[in-house]
Design a protein around this motif. Sequence first.
Motif, PDB file in Angstrom:
ATOM      1  N   MET A  74       0.883  -1.284  -0.104  1.00 57.94           N
ATOM      2  CA  MET A  74      -0.076  -0.151  -0.041  1.00 57.94           C
ATOM      3  C   MET A  74       0.950   1.183  -0.020  1.00 57.94           C
ATOM      4  SD  MET A  74      -2.998  -1.043   2.705  1.00 57.94           S
ATOM      5  CE  MET A  74      -4.279  -2.525   2.343  1.00 57.94           C
ATOM      6  N   PRO A  75       0.195   2.274  -0.798  1.00 57.76           N
ATOM      7  CA  PRO A  75       1.199   3.334  -0.655  1.00 57.76           C
ATOM      8  C   PRO A  75       1.302   4.202   0.568  1.00 57.76           C
ATOM      9  CG  PRO A  75      -1.276   3.903  -1.574  1.00 57.76           C
ATOM     10  CD  PRO A  75      -0.894   2.525  -1.146  1.00 57.76           C
ATOM     11  N   ARG A  76       2.581   4.967   0.692  1.00 57.43           N
ATOM     12  CA  ARG A  76       2.800   5.603   2.132  1.00 57.43           C
ATOM     13  C   ARG A  76       2.708   7.022   1.887  1.00 57.43           C
ATOM     14  NH1 ARG A  76       1.197   1.798   3.859  1.00 57.43           N
ATOM     15  NH2 ARG A  76       2.268   0.406   5.237  1.00 57.43           N
ATOM     16  N   LEU A  77       1.707   8.000   2.478  1.00 56.62           N
ATOM     17  CA  LEU A  77       1.978   9.320   2.036  1.00 56.62           C
ATOM     18  C   LEU A  77       2.934  10.257   2.815  1.00 56.62           C
ATOM     19  CD1 LEU A  77      -2.051   9.854   2.754  1.00 56.62           C
ATOM     20  CD2 LEU A  77      -0.684   9.183   0.506  1.00 56.62           C
ATOM     21  N   ARG A 137     -13.715   4.662  -2.252  1.00 57.95           N
ATOM     22  CA  ARG A 137     -13.075   3.588  -3.206  1.00 57.95           C
ATOM     23  C   ARG A 137     -13.817   3.667  -4.502  1.00 57.95           C
ATOM     24  NH1 ARG A 137     -11.639  -2.128  -1.596  1.00 57.95           N
ATOM     25  NH2 ARG A 137     -13.634  -2.172  -0.335  1.00 57.95           N
ATOM     26  N   ASN A 138     -15.265   3.399  -4.485  1.00 56.41           N
ATOM     27  CA  ASN A 138     -16.119   3.467  -5.455  1.00 56.41           C
ATOM     28  C   ASN A 138     -15.650   4.792  -6.636  1.00 56.41           C
ATOM     29  OD1 ASN A 138     -17.287   1.404  -4.852  1.00 56.41           O
ATOM     30  ND2 ASN A 138     -19.144   2.182  -4.004  1.00 56.41           N
ATOM     31  N   LEU A 139     -15.549   6.003  -6.060  1.00 51.89           N
ATOM     32  CA  LEU A 139     -15.032   7.133  -6.762  1.00 51.89           C
ATOM     33  C   LEU A 139     -13.768   7.174  -7.396  1.00 51.89           C
ATOM     34  CD1 LEU A 139     -17.002  10.101  -5.327  1.00 51.89           C
ATOM     35  CD2 LEU A 139     -18.072   8.672  -7.031  1.00 51.89           C
ATOM     36  N   MET A 140     -12.823   6.651  -6.571  1.00 48.37           N
ATOM     37  CA  MET A 140     -11.512   6.674  -6.898  1.00 48.37           C
ATOM     38  C   MET A 140     -11.209   5.463  -7.994  1.00 48.37           C
ATOM     39  SD  MET A 140      -9.028   6.248  -3.323  1.00 48.37           S
ATOM     40  CE  MET A 140      -7.478   5.887  -4.448  1.00 48.37           C
ATOM     41  N   MET A 186      -6.273   3.755   5.221  1.00 48.99           N
ATOM     42  CA  MET A 186      -6.796   5.223   5.179  1.00 48.99           C
ATOM     43  C   MET A 186      -5.539   5.732   3.947  1.00 48.99           C
ATOM     44  SD  MET A 186      -9.317   6.295   6.557  1.00 48.99           S
ATOM     45  CE  MET A 186      -9.027   7.856   6.157  1.00 48.99           C
ATOM     46  N   GLU A 187      -4.295   5.242   4.420  1.00 53.91           N
ATOM     47  CA  GLU A 187      -3.367   5.591   3.249  1.00 53.91           C
ATOM     48  C   GLU A 187      -3.758   5.094   1.719  1.00 53.91           C
ATOM     49  OE1 GLU A 187       0.225   4.517   4.645  1.00 53.91           O
ATOM     50  OE2 GLU A 187       0.731   6.355   5.712  1.00 53.91           O
ATOM     51  N   ASP A 188      -4.234   3.985   1.734  1.00 55.37           N
ATOM     52  CA  ASP A 188      -4.709   3.550   0.462  1.00 55.37           C
ATOM     53  C   ASP A 188      -5.593   4.359  -0.276  1.00 55.37           C
ATOM     54  OD1 ASP A 188      -3.940   1.219  -1.296  1.00 55.37           O
ATOM     55  OD2 ASP A 188      -5.579   0.111  -0.799  1.00 55.37           O
ATOM     56  N   ILE A 189      -6.484   4.764   0.489  1.00 52.29           N
ATOM     57  CA  ILE A 189      -7.524   5.594  -0.286  1.00 52.29           C
ATOM     58  C   ILE A 189      -7.157   6.958  -0.248  1.00 52.29           C
ATOM     59  CG2 ILE A 189      -9.333   4.113   0.394  1.00 52.29           C
ATOM     60  CD1 ILE A 189     -10.257   6.260   2.626  1.00 52.29           C
ATOM     61  N   TRP A 238      -9.884  -4.174  -6.783  1.00 53.07           N
ATOM     62  CA  TRP A 238      -9.204  -3.108  -6.077  1.00 53.07           C
ATOM     63  C   TRP A 238      -7.575  -3.547  -5.692  1.00 53.07           C
ATOM     64  CZ3 TRP A 238      -9.801   1.938  -4.409  1.00 53.07           C
ATOM     65  CH2 TRP A 238      -9.099   2.252  -3.507  1.00 53.07           C
ATOM     66  N   THR A 239      -7.449  -4.745  -5.155  1.00 52.50           N
ATOM     67  CA  THR A 239      -6.137  -5.359  -4.775  1.00 52.50           C
ATOM     68  C   THR A 239      -5.195  -4.976  -6.001  1.00 52.50           C
ATOM     69  OG1 THR A 239      -7.114  -6.444  -2.766  1.00 52.50           O
ATOM     70  CG2 THR A 239      -4.803  -6.802  -3.633  1.00 52.50           C
ATOM     71  N   ARG A 240      -5.447  -5.817  -6.965  1.00 47.42           N
ATOM     72  CA  ARG A 240      -4.567  -5.879  -8.228  1.00 47.42           C
ATOM     73  C   ARG A 240      -4.892  -4.811  -9.314  1.00 47.42           C
ATOM     74  NH1 ARG A 240      -2.885 -11.056  -7.715  1.00 47.42           N
ATOM     75  NH2 ARG A 240      -1.975 -10.832  -9.833  1.00 47.42           N
ATOM     76  N   ARG A 241      -5.587  -3.767  -8.976  1.00 43.04           N
ATOM     77  CA  ARG A 241      -5.693  -2.976 -10.289  1.00 43.04           C
ATOM     78  C   ARG A 241      -4.575  -2.143 -10.553  1.00 43.04           C
ATOM     79  NH1 ARG A 241      -6.373  -0.067  -5.781  1.00 43.04           N
ATOM     80  NH2 ARG A 241      -6.263   2.282  -5.859  1.00 43.04           N
ATOM     81  N   VAL A 242      -3.509  -1.768  -9.829  1.00 40.37           N
ATOM     82  CA  VAL A 242      -2.441  -1.040 -10.135  1.00 40.37           C
ATOM     83  C   VAL A 242      -1.370  -2.029 -10.742  1.00 40.37           C
ATOM     84  CG1 VAL A 242      -0.567   0.145  -9.211  1.00 40.37           C
ATOM     85  CG2 VAL A 242      -2.622   0.639  -8.316  1.00 40.37           C
TER      86      VAL A 242
END
Length: 378
Positions: free
Chosen positions: A1-4, A220-223, A82-85, A178-182
Amino acid sequence: MPRLGRPVPVPAAGCNCAVCPFFIDNPDAVEPVCSGSSSSCEYCGCSRAEDLRPALADPVASSACSRCPIRCGSRSDIAAWMEDIGGTMHFTGLRIPGTLPELPPFIPQVDGHDIAALDAQLQWPAYAVGLRRVISPATHKVYPRFQGTTARQALGLRSEQRAILVGYAEDPLVEAYWTRRVEDRLAEQLAEQEWDLVLTPNASMYFNQPRAENLINMRRNLMMASELAAAGVAAVPNCYWLRLEDLDRYLDWLDETRPPALAVNLQTFRTQVDWEEMALPGLTYLAATLPEDLPIVLTGASRADRIASLQALFPGGRLRLISQNPLQYARHGAVMTAGGRVDTQARTEDLFTANVRFYAGLAAGGQQQGIGGGHGLR
C-alpha cells in the motif's frame, strides 16, 4: 500500500464518536462527514473492538484483523487502509471527465456467449456484460478472449454496436479488482479493450457494517471511476447511500466535477420494503437535486411498476436501464408480457427478442410486445 509520508486521520477504535476525526459533532474533527455509528452494526462485538489496547500489544487480535474483510477503527492496519484511499474520506479532487455515448433507453445485459445469434432479429444498438465475464472470479485475471483485442471483437458485436461493461460483481471479485488494479494495470487493460462505457466496480455498503467501512467504500468507488477515466475510459461512477448525508456529499462533489452520468445498482433492492424504504426515497431525492441534464444509468430494475416510477423521476430521455432479465427468462423458456411471466415453447433467440422489445417499450414509457422476423412464439 502507498505511504503518504504524513499522519492520516483514522476512524476511532470501537466506533468511539467522541474522539473520531470524522464525527460531525466532534469539535476537533478534521473531516466531519459522519453523523455517528450505526446502531445496526454487527461487527462492533469483535475481539479487536472490545480490546482497545494498541494493536502491536495484541498480535493475536492483529492477526484476526488481517483476515477480516471489514474496515473499522479497531483494525490493527486501519492507518494503512486510510493511506490506500489517499488519507481522506472526502471526494474532493476525484475527477471523472468524459461523455456518455449515444445509447438506447434499454440495454440488455448478456453473458457474452452467442450474442450474434441472440441479436440476429433485434439488431440492437448496445449490449452489456458483467465484470465476471471479463475478469475471472477464480484467477482475478482478465480472460484470454479479452486480451489483445477490443471488447466489441471479443463479444462478436458489429462495428456500430456499443459494448458496455457493468463493473458490478460479488464482493470478492470487486475486492480483487481493487487489490490488483495497479499491479495488473486493470484500468489500462480496460481502456485498451475500447469499451464504449464502463459502469465502474462498486464496493458494497450494508447497514450492519461499521460506518467507517461505508465511508471508505464510497471513496473507493469514486477512486476506481477516476482511475478508469484517467486511463481514457468513458467511466460512470456508482452511487450508494445509507443516509441523507451520503447523498448530500455526492451532490457537493457534483458541484465541482461532471461525470458522463451517474449510475445506481438496484439489483440488491429485491424486496418491496427495500424498494420503498431505501431505494425509492434516495432516488426521489436525487431526482429533485441532481442537474436536470445529468443522465442516470440504472441496473437491475425489472418490474413494470418500478420502471414506471423511474421514468416519472427521470423524464426527458435522461434514463438508461440495464437488465439481465431478458436473457435469464429466455434461457428458462419464458417471455415477459404485460400480464407477467409466461412459460412457453420457443427458441431462446425468439424469447430473448420478445423480452428485449418488451423491456425497451417499458423503458421508453410504453409497452411493446412481439418479435420480428419469420420466427413466431408458439
